[in-house]
Design a protein around this motif. Structure first.
Motif, short mmCIF file in Angstrom:
data_model
loop_
_atom_site.label_atom_id
_atom_site.label_comp_id
_atom_site.label_asym_id
_atom_site.label_seq_id
_atom_site.Cartn_x
_atom_site.Cartn_y
_atom_site.Cartn_z
N ALA A 38 0.82 -1.22 0.00
CA ALA A 38 0.00 0.00 0.00
C ALA A 38 0.85 1.27 0.00
O ALA A 38 0.33 2.35 -0.25
CB ALA A 38 -0.92 0.02 1.21
N ARG A 39 2.13 1.13 0.31
CA ARG A 39 3.03 2.27 0.43
C ARG A 39 2.54 3.24 1.50
O ARG A 39 2.69 4.44 1.40
CB ARG A 39 3.22 2.99 -0.91
CG ARG A 39 3.90 2.13 -1.94
CD ARG A 39 4.06 2.81 -3.25
NE ARG A 39 2.75 2.90 -3.90
CZ ARG A 39 2.39 3.87 -4.71
NH1 ARG A 39 3.21 4.83 -5.00
NH2 ARG A 39 1.20 3.87 -5.25
N ASP A 40 1.94 2.68 2.54
CA ASP A 40 1.38 3.49 3.61
C ASP A 40 1.56 2.75 4.94
O ASP A 40 0.84 1.79 5.21
CB ASP A 40 -0.11 3.74 3.34
CG ASP A 40 -0.77 4.62 4.38
OD1 ASP A 40 -0.15 4.93 5.41
OD2 ASP A 40 -1.93 5.00 4.15
N PRO A 41 2.52 3.19 5.76
CA PRO A 41 2.78 2.46 7.00
C PRO A 41 1.59 2.44 7.96
O PRO A 41 1.41 1.50 8.70
CB PRO A 41 3.97 3.20 7.62
CG PRO A 41 3.97 4.55 6.97
CD PRO A 41 3.37 4.36 5.61
N GLY A 42 0.78 3.46 7.90
CA GLY A 42 -0.38 3.52 8.80
C GLY A 42 -1.50 2.59 8.39
O GLY A 42 -2.32 2.19 9.21
N ALA A 43 -1.55 2.25 7.13
CA ALA A 43 -2.64 1.41 6.63
C ALA A 43 -2.38 -0.07 6.83
O ALA A 43 -3.33 -0.86 6.84
CB ALA A 43 -2.88 1.69 5.15
#
Length: 177
Positions: A38-43
């Motif tokens: 996702a290229r999103d650490p929070g997701a």
């Protein structure tokens, strides 16, 4: 012992552990893989939680721990791809997602470099690279998770690794073209 457990034992499949044990052993790597795709650490954690929720609903139908593992990865990777598409639509519309990146994680240089390099390759290549190089699956396992052939996984993996090296400013290994 339930009939399903007896059937598994007769077929030679390892008995399926309880869900809590499986969750504790598998969640972190699924969450990290989802975050990378996702290229999103929070997701990553949110996507993994959804994947494990869906797995829990189907737990009794899982034939083995490996079947459950592949299911969790497949759902998490598909959710991560959907997350990327949603984020792309939002940014193309000129909007920004609020609280997109936690400040603590966004400051880590390595994460940002890898995230940028992953962003430079296609979603299929990114999924193949994460499943094989990060998670440690072989091409056959990754193929089952992604719903493509092992040869296609290897092709995406080769191209994805090349793109990652280019994105990270690394040189090609000798003997490769």
């Amino acid at each position: 012992m339930e009939l399903r457990d007896l059937e598994r034992r007769e077929m030679g499949a390892a008995p399926l552990a309880d869900f809590d044990t499986f969750f504790r052993e598998t969640f972190v790597v699924v969450a990290r893989a989802a975050a990378l795709v996702a290229r999103d650490p929070g997701a990553g954690q949110d996507l993994a939680q959804e994947a494990f929720f869906r797995l829990h609903e189907r737990w009794r139908r899982m034939e083995s721990a490996e079947h459950a593992r592949r299911f969790a990865f497949r759902v998490a990777i598909n959710l991560a791809r959907s997350h990327v598409r949603k984020y792309l639509r939002v940014t193309l519309a000129g909007l920004e997602l609020g609280g997109h990146e936690p400040a603590q994680v966004a400051q880590v240089d390595d994460w940002l470099s890898i995230r940028a390099a992953l962003g430079g390759i296609s979603p299929r290549q990114r999924s193949a690279v994460v499943l094989v190089d990060y998670v440690g699956m072989d091409a056959g396992e990754a193929a089952e998770v992604l719903g493509i052939s092992p040869g296609t996984v290897r092709a995406h993996l080769m191209r994805g690794r090349r793109g990652m090296r280019k994105g990270l400013g690394l040189t090609e290994p000798e003997g490769s073209e």
